[in-house]
Design an enzyme around this catalytic site. Structure first.
Site: not given
Ligand code: IVH
Length: 719
Positions: A127, A129, A131, A186, A238, A326, A432, A435, A456, A462
């Site tokens: 089904e 998804k 948003d 939802e 759901y 997705k 870095c 530092c 670093c 730092c």
């Protein structure tokens, strides 16, 4: 607030930003005191002065106007505060899958977990998804009694009055519905309603909204239900929480029942069995996506039979019986204006592309991560080429940026035809930028390969590492100290006044006393702080002198130790003292303490090493010792398994099991409060030996550990 404020025209941009942050918080907290609690803390004139100063600073620095600025709120509407509701069953999230192979793996894992079921015999629902925002709506005796947002999954906000205004959601259920039902689903805003609302806002000269999802969220978080009612929110059912009597034994049947009770259910939900059919339905929904009147970001697959769902159970945050497939991320073209280096808490130098602003999937993107040195060069994590003809990313390049869900946008590829003639290859820094210490790519001890990340080597000297460490310490899932955000951390860190300085976590807890003892600068006289906010800050700090053990461990900022790992550690060791002692004992990376650490389900060797290494650094131990003089981590609560005969016991499974798969046996034991370990030690309480058990069984006998076969285990746990 100090009486002497810097005139607006003399403020630097940095000071302005800090003050706007302070003003937003101050106005909001006064709004809350005034409207929410009926206890105004300042006079109306002072309140107006705060707002006027905010307006004046914004007029001079329009780019600094904050999302939560008092000027952007309609009238003086307070930020709403809602009561909390603890969910009767947690509201979990879903695991994500991205490719066809991932989906195949998911289906394979369901078959493997359950064992012995012929291919094609397990049906899945598929089904869209949606948003939007998940919502749990509780009915008692068929009457809507409460509605709560997901919140952190355990507790959400009580938005009952607002949800009652949503026409899609029935206020009563038919007479055949069970006495107690929580319907979950939802809440969303239709695209057409969103566009109409924005057109209206624009016509009225008001700020427009970013996307339907955020607008739906904002519309629900209104203290005035009339506003919610005017926003036309919608709903798809759901899922469910507590339910006194199950109306069906399948996912599909449950959702169809919700439809009969009057809830909208998604018409694109289908029941399918083969991988081909499932992926076919995914593509079909993908094709329909642009024409749907609501945003979707993938397709959710769920095992249809509820008895199988029950057997599959849950991982820490998501069910094993479901996944979200997705849709591919959204992309856009823009140019790289610059490349900056950010230094993180663990010293990692992350290159960030500063982009010409571009809208990707409805959100304006101005920065994108470039991951690491190799990524810029076009080389992947295993040394492979990630771009055609191995081209690199350069300042001035036209690039494709991608945004997927909430993750940081990334630069995918370069449009080589558009590369300017003078574009130079980017030289990754050797030191870095914060530092000046050497920045190196370490060699991975295990693989012998050079790490992709440049770090670093400055450690505590730092400034970036130290402040990022502190920001992590006070962050939401760690100490969560209100009033001590990133900006304040920077301020206290930079301060030269010993009564104000915060350089390490314990300093946070000595601040109030140092301030009280000091004749020097008082915090409340500093621009950006005021008497009220300083009082609140101290209260927020003192409130955290006692804290859940997993939060304490997470806050320490040990590399690779996220929230989930911190919870596993808290649960396994119970007290901080036991944890620290065991980590020190594990220093040689061998022996019982080391084995025990590695035997914790969910903790692998890289994580185990990182924890032990952390405790080998005397400076870390010294800071923790000072911290423990100020705060007390609580004893970790054991999972609720009252009546379980195996709660708190350490169990090892060995040999081949016949009644259930190894994963299922483990999951079941854990749900009853047992710890499942991979090897036998003195700490093992029970060894369950299947067929062909060998050395582990011998060792258990040697150590006098209780041993049993599969059937005896089943009797013990009640079948
Ligand atoms: S099932 C135990 N089905 O996605 C899992 N969730 O990433 C219950 N969502 O928090 C969720 N559409 O807000 C499920 N058809 C759908 C969904 C869906 C959207 C959201 C939901 C959940 C999140 C999980």
């Amino acid at each position: 607030m100090s009486a002497e404020k810097t005139p607006v025209e003399n403020l630097s941009e940095e000071q302005a930003a800090a003050e706007l942050a302070f003003l937003a918080a101050e106005v909001a907290s006064n709004d809350e005191l005034y409207h929410g609690k009926d206890q105004p803390a300042i006079s109306d004139a002072d309140y107006d002065a705060l707002k006027r100063r905010n307006d004046a600073i914004e007029a001079r620095f329009p780019a600094l106007v904050r999302e939560d600025s008092p000027s952007r709120r309609v009238g003086s509407a307070p930020l709403p505060t809602f009561a909390q509701i603890t969910h009767s069953r947690p509201m979990l999230s879903l695991d994500n899958t991205f490719s066809d192979e991932d989906v195949q793996d998911f289906i394979g894992s369901v078959y493997r977990f359950l064992g012995q079921l012929p291919d094609g015999s397990i049906a899945f629902t598929a089904e869209p998804k949606i948003d939007g925002l998940s919502m749990s709506i509780r009915y008692e005796n068929r009457k809507l009694v409460s509605a709560a947002t997901r919140g952190d999954g355990t507790t959400g906000e009580n938005v009952t009055a607002n949800v009652k205004t949503i026409k899609d959601i029935p206020n009563t259920l038919p007479s055949d519905a069970p006495d107690i039902v929580e319907v979950r689903g939802e809440v969303y805003m239709a695209k057409s309603d969103f566009l109409a609302l924005n057109a209206q806002m624009e016509a009225e000269g008001k700020q427009t909204y970013v996307n339907p999802r955020n607008t739906a969220a904002g519309s629900l978080r209104q203290l005035d239900a009339k506003v919610t009612a005017s926003r036309k929110l919608r709903f798809f059912a759901y899922a469910w929480g507590e339910i006194s009597e199950m109306p069906s034994d399948t996912q599909m049947g449950m959702v169809e029942t919700f439809g009969k009770w009057g809830f909208p259910i998604n018409p694109l939900m289908n029941r399918l069995s083969s991988v081909e059919d499932i992926l076919g339905h995914y593509r079909e929904i993908g094709l329909k996506r642009p024409d749907l009147d609501y945003d979707i970001d993938g397709v959710v697959y769920k095992v249809d039979r509820l008895d199988l769902q029950q057997r599959l159970g849950f991982r820490s945050r998501s069910p094993r019986w479901a996944t979200a497939h997705k849709f591919p991320a959204e992309q856009a073209f823009t140019t790289v204006e610059n490349i900056d280096i950010q230094v993180g808490r663990t010293g990692a130098l992350t290159p960030v592309a500063r982009l010409t602003p571009v809208t990707v999937g409805g959100v304006v993107v101005t920065n994108a991560t470039l991951h690491n040195e190799d990524y810029i060069k076009g080389i992947g994590n295993s040394g492979e080429r990630i771009r055609e003809d191995e081209h690199d990313i350069r300042i001035g390049d036209t690039v494709i940026v991608q945004r997927a869900g909430d993750v940081i946008p990334q630069v995918l590829d370069v449009v080589m035809e558009k590369r300017p003639a003078d574009a130079k290859a980017y030289a990754f820094p050797k030191t870095c930028p914060v530092c000046g210490s050497h920045a190196v790519r370490e060699v991975n001890e295990k693989t012998g390969k050079v790490d992709a990340v440049t770090r670093c080597t400055g450690g505590f000297i730092c400034r970036a590492q130290a402040t990022e460490h502190l920001k992590h310490f006070v962050s939401r899932n760690a100490y969560d100290i209100e009033g001590l955000g990133a900006r304040q951390v920077d301020f206290f860190f930079e301060s030269e006044d010993p009564s104000l300085q915060i350089r390490t976590a314990p300093d946070i807890f000595t601040l109030e006393k140092r301030q009280a003892d000091s004749a020097l600068t008082k915090l409340e006289n500093i621009d950006g702080f005021g008497k009220v906010s300083v009082g609140k800050l101290y209260a927020a700090i003192n409130e955290r002198r006692s804290i859940a053990l997993h939060r304490f461990i997470y806050a320490l900022g040990i590399r690779h130790v996220g929230e989930t790992t911190a919870k596993l550690l808290a649960r396994s060791y119970g007290t901080y003292e036991a944890f620290e002692a065991a980590m020190k004992e594990a220093a040689p990376l061998s022996g019982e303490a080391w084995n025990d650490l590695n035997a914790i389900e969910g903790i692998g060797e890289i994580v185990a090493r990182a924890i032990v290494e952390f405790y080998k650094e005397p400076r870390n131990v010294e800071v923790i010792t000072r911290l423990l003089a100020e705060v007390t981590p609580e004893v970790a609560a054991q999972p609720v398994t009252s009546g379980s005969p195996v709660a708190g016991k350490t169990v090892v499974f060995t040999g081949s099991l016949e009644k259930f798969t190894r994963d299922e046996a483990k999951a079941r034991a854990e749900s009853l409060g047992a710890k499942v370990a991979g090897s036998v030690s003195k700490k093992t309480d029970i060894l369950v030996a299947g067929l062909g058990a060998g050395s582990k069984l011998d060792k258990a006998r040697e150590l006098g550990v209780q041993t049993m076969d599969e059937d005896e285990w089943l009797v013990l746990i009640g079948g």
